[in-house]
Design an enzyme around this catalytic site. Structure first.
Site, PDB file in Angstrom:
ATOM      1  N   GLU A 306       0.826  -1.214   0.000  1.00 60.51           N
ATOM      2  CA  GLU A 306       0.000   0.000   0.000  1.00 60.51           C
ATOM      3  C   GLU A 306       0.863   1.268   0.000  1.00 60.51           C
ATOM      4  O   GLU A 306       0.629   2.208   0.751  1.00 60.51           O
ATOM      5  CB  GLU A 306      -0.968  -0.024   1.194  1.00 60.51           C
ATOM      6  CG  GLU A 306      -1.890  -1.234   1.151  1.00 60.51           C
ATOM      7  CD  GLU A 306      -2.984  -1.261   2.224  1.00 60.51           C
ATOM      8  OE1 GLU A 306      -2.735  -0.731   3.325  1.00 60.51           O
ATOM      9  OE2 GLU A 306      -4.053  -1.818   1.947  1.00 60.51           O
ATOM     10  N   ASP A 385      -8.414  -9.032   3.341  1.00 62.31           N
ATOM     11  CA  ASP A 385      -8.163  -7.952   4.305  1.00 62.31           C
ATOM     12  C   ASP A 385      -9.310  -7.837   5.302  1.00 62.31           C
ATOM     13  O   ASP A 385     -10.136  -6.942   5.174  1.00 62.31           O
ATOM     14  CB  ASP A 385      -7.988  -6.630   3.527  1.00 62.31           C
ATOM     15  CG  ASP A 385      -7.530  -5.495   4.422  1.00 62.31           C
ATOM     16  OD1 ASP A 385      -7.187  -5.761   5.581  1.00 62.31           O
ATOM     17  OD2 ASP A 385      -7.519  -4.349   3.944  1.00 62.31           O
ATOM     18  N   GLU A 413     -12.825  -2.553  11.812  1.00 61.54           N
ATOM     19  CA  GLU A 413     -12.722  -1.762  10.585  1.00 61.54           C
ATOM     20  C   GLU A 413     -13.851  -2.039   9.587  1.00 61.54           C
ATOM     21  O   GLU A 413     -14.594  -1.151   9.203  1.00 61.54           O
ATOM     22  CB  GLU A 413     -11.363  -2.036   9.928  1.00 61.54           C
ATOM     23  CG  GLU A 413     -11.178  -1.313   8.612  1.00 61.54           C
ATOM     24  CD  GLU A 413      -9.828  -1.610   7.972  1.00 61.54           C
ATOM     25  OE1 GLU A 413      -9.021  -2.332   8.580  1.00 61.54           O
ATOM     26  OE2 GLU A 413      -9.586  -1.105   6.861  1.00 61.54           O
TER      27      GLU A 413
HETATM   28  C1  GCV Z   1      -2.551   0.143   8.579  1.00 63.64           C
HETATM   29  C2  GCV Z   1      -6.090  -2.197   5.499  1.00 63.64           C
HETATM   30  C3  GCV Z   1      -6.485  -0.973   6.272  1.00 63.64           C
HETATM   31  C4  GCV Z   1      -5.320  -0.027   6.421  1.00 63.64           C
HETATM   32  C5  GCV Z   1      -4.192  -0.771   7.100  1.00 63.64           C
HETATM   33  C6  GCV Z   1      -3.829  -1.968   6.226  1.00 63.64           C
HETATM   34  C7  GCV Z   1      -2.762  -2.814   6.871  1.00 63.64           C
HETATM   35  O1  GCV Z   1      -5.845  -1.888   4.176  1.00 63.64           O
HETATM   36  O2  GCV Z   1      -7.554  -0.354   5.648  1.00 63.64           O
HETATM   37  O3  GCV Z   1      -5.745   1.061   7.188  1.00 63.64           O
HETATM   38  O4  GCV Z   1      -3.079   0.052   7.283  1.00 63.64           O
HETATM   39  O5  GCV Z   1      -4.967  -2.780   6.082  1.00 63.64           O
HETATM   40  O6  GCV Z   1      -3.127  -3.787   7.494  1.00 63.64           O
HETATM   41  O7  GCV Z   1      -1.598  -2.505   6.723  1.00 63.64           O
END
Ligand code: GCV
Length: 714
Positions: A306, A385, A413
């Site tokens: 990411e 995820d 989340e």
């Molecule tokens: C900390 C998902 C979440 C992100 C998170 C990522 C991860 O994409 O939306 O906020 O980032 O996972 O676990 O690194």
């Protein structure tokens, strides 16, 4: 007086002293037990406590025992320093027991952090032994003993031996140094504000106590999307202050670090993991951090994920990246947790063979055996995820010679963000108990992540906790059950979801049988209910995946590179991940598991659209079509969510007024949110498929008004 009336008065009286509860004390409320029971118990308990040794942790253990017994039983303990000549609680490590009280027969064979609780009688004297494999074990033993008292169990005759299932039981906080929290739903950070550690860290101390009560022994204190300045020389003392606050509870600090740090913080012109200057930088930096925090547990790293810096920038592997940092930590006994959450978020969505689910295995399986012994690969429970339902990550079965840990998300989340009731323990257990059939049948994920299957010494459980400054830590009263549940499972994943729910309810809301039964049942049903109205049949949470991850937004996952596709169109829905015709993901599992997911005939309905793209008219195992199942499940989920309200109302007067009110308003909101989800998703599928609901509900919203068509009067 008629009986029901008496009962109501009793319920009101017993709940009234709880008024004003905020949830801050969590499951460590230590509410005073019914006086008759307390008196009974006191008769058999020593009135002295003798800590063997005076270290920080033993002092915490002794103070906690005194506090708990005084608050719950009204028992005051005198603290003695000598080997007891009269009845006493005696607290110490096995080593101390052998040295100082060889007359007591304490157990051998405890694993690190394990404990033994044993009542010994000698004539008229009674000794209650709390022996730990190490000092942390003593503390955990005290918490276990107090948990028994709070659960209403007698501690007159103790004989308990427990060791943790795995050595790693950590939480990760995704706290940013400015005080915000990524995916945090409980207010601002308890650790940071304005790029400094908070000036008052009492909340951190109290958090450490909550964690220790569950046996959690590590906490990473900053976001895995790591701000490199966490390693700047003038920042490291701030980390030291936080470590100091957690130390009395045996919770070791972990830092999230960025692979680009040698360049960003160190001023080098590279962060190439194979460059000797980079290796030297990491080594010097680790020395510096350990000088300030000698008991740091290690680092956690998110790389090539990411948008984070990663080894791919130099054509290096994840093993190269992990090892250069791990080698710097090794002389200090530190661990490097390297996250397997690595995927390309610019996938070409037009290519039906592309599949984000394959990424973790493809990135890490070829590197198996190439990570140093103090590296642990941290793997999310599923291949995507933290969705409402995913199969176990295929990578759990793909690492034989590499340490691994499972990453579970406690913060909700994709799961209602502390505004909706979702008790996650059943979902986590579904993964932990899933038989990966690697290296042989009968190998559940929990055995793989604890290192038991391939006889590896390191491994365990990491929970993304994200508690915040809100009074109740978790953003809502009921969400606390997930933090509790994570800790209990990390200690013993064989505990049932019901047992954990019951324990939590008793400790948090008291032992009234009606309260315990009602809340436990609400918790236990909640994952399935949420799944039904947000994304059943393996569709994943049909939410706004490019935005706030809350509320329905079916199109947000499609036609972009993020790879969370459900691929619904006019004819059908689902991702074909089969080897035969799809992305080939099923081939990453052991043959028996792969066969189950590959074949439509035996693929479980609750994952069928995760693995197969099906015409809407395909019949599932329940003989219902895909489209009708989507409709029915959404209606079923929304209806059951609305029932929480009356279930909770049945507890009025039995739960303290403040928490009663808070939970009620959350559940009333959730009933509406579930209906909104139901209507958005079912209407969308009606439009997409053109197939009407056989029961005539979808697309009709009796009693609903367009706000725009309303007029405001008065
Ligand atoms: C900390 C998902 C979440 C992100 C998170 C990522 C991860 O994409 O939306 O906020 O980032 O996972 O676990 O690194």
């Amino acid at each position: 007086m008629p009986k029901p009336y008496l009962c109501a008065v009793f319920a009101l009286l017993s709940a009234s002293h709880l008024d004003g509860e905020t949830g801050y004390r969590g499951w460590l409320r230590y509410a005073h037990l019914d006086e008759t029971k307390a008196r009974d118990e006191r008769k058999y308990l020593p009135t002295a406590v003798v800590p063997l040794g005076g270290s920080l942790l033993i002092r915490s253990a002794q103070q906690e025992l005194s506090r708990g017994l005084s608050e719950m039983l009204g028992q005051t303990l005198q603290v003695g320093s000598l080997v007891p000549s009269g009845s006493a609680f005696v607290l110490g490590t096995l080593g101390e027991f052998h040295r100082k009280t060889p007359q007591f027969d304490v157990a051998e064979g405890l694993l690190p952090d394990g404990y033994r609780l044993k009542t010994l009688e000698a004539g008229t004297k009674r000794y209650v032994i709390v022996a730990g494999a190490n000092e942390r074990g003593v503390l955990y033993g005290v918490f276990a003993l107090l948990r028994k008292v709070a659960l209403g169990e007698s501690i007159r005759n103790l004989d308990v031996t427990e060791s943790p299932y795995a050595p790693i039981r950590w939480v990760n906080q995704w706290d940013n140094l400015d005080g915000s929290i990524e995916r945090g739903y409980a207010g601002r950070s308890i650790f940071w504000e304005g790029h400094h550690a908070r000036s008052v860290l009492s909340r951190v101390r109290d958090y450490g106590r909550l964690l220790a009560s569950l046996g959690v022994n590590g906490c990473s204190i900053n976001n895995v999307n790591a701000d490199p300045t966490v390693l700047a020389s003038d920042f490291i003392p701030e980390v030291g202050r936080i470590a100091e606050a957690l130390r009395p509870w045996g919770v070791q600090v972990v830092l999230a670090v960025d692979l680009g740090s040698p360049k960003v913080v160190g001023g080098l012109d590279t962060f190439d993991p194979l460059d000797p200057r980079v290796a030297a930088w990491w080594k010097a930096k680790a020395d510096e951090v350990y000088w300030a925090v000698p008991d740091l547990a290690g680092f956690v790293m998110k790389a090539d994920s990411e948008g984070r810096a990663g080894p791919s920038a130099y054509g290096r592997t994840h093993a190269d990246a992990a090892n250069v940092v791990a080698r710097a930590l090794a002389p200090h006994g530190g661990l490097l947790f390297y996250r397997a959450f690595v995927y390309d978020h610019h996938l070409d969505w037009r290519n039906l063979k592309n599949d984000r689910a394959r990424a973790a295995y493809e990135n890490f399986h070829p590197l198996d055996g190439r990570f140093d012994s103090n590296v642990v690969v941290q793997i999310k429970n599923g291949p995507i995820d933290f969705q409402v339902r995913e199969p176990a990550s295929s990578l759990f079965g793909g690492l034989e010679r590499t340490n691994q840990a499972i990453e579970l998300e406690i913060t909700q989340e994709y799961m209602g963000q502390a505004r909706q009731l979702v008790y996650l323990v059943p979902m986590w257990k579904a993964t932990l108990d899933f038989d990966m059939q690697t290296p042989r049948a009968g190998t559940p994920v929990k055995a793989l992540v604890a290192g038991k299957a391939f006889d590896r010494p390191l491994g365990g459980f990491v929970g993304v906790a994200n508690v915040g400054l809100d009074d109740n830590w978790a953003g809502s009263q009921l969400s606390q059950a997930n933090l509790y549940g994570f800790g209990r499972l990390a200690w013993n994943p064989d505990l049932s979801a019901r047992r954990i729910a019951e324990e939590w309810t008793r400790l948090t809301f008291g032992n009234d049988p009606k309260v315990v039964a009602t809340i436990t049942n609400m918790l236990l049903g909640s994952w399935r209910i949420y799944e039904d109205y947000t994304g059943p049949l393996g569709l994943q949470t049909l939410t706004d995946i490019t935005g706030n991850h809350y509320g329905p937004a079916l199109e947000s996952s499609e036609r972009n590179g993020w790879g969370q596709w459900h691929r619904a169109d006019a004819r059908g829905v689902g991702m074909d991940r089969s080897v035969a015709t799809g992305t080939g993901f099923t081939g990453q599992y052991a043959p028996a598991v792969a066969a189950r997911f590959e074949s439509l005939g035996i693929c479980p309905d609750n994952l069928v659209l995760f693995f197969h793209h099906l015409p809407y008219t395909t019949r599932l195992h329940n003989d219902e079509t895909v489209i009708q199942s989507i409709y029915d499940l959404h209606y079923q989920g929304a209806r059951r969510a609305s029932e929480y309200v009356s279930e909770w109302k049945s507890l009025e007067g039995r739960v303290d007024a403040e928490r009663y009110r808070q939970v009620l308003s959350q559940l009333e909101y959730q009933a509406g949110a579930a209906e909104l989800w139901r209507d958005a998703v079912t209407s969308w599928f009606l439009r997409a498929s053109g197939i009407p609901d056989a029961k005539g509900r979808v697309g009709r919203h009796p009693g609903r008004f367009e706000a725009e068509k309303m007029t405001l009067e008065g």
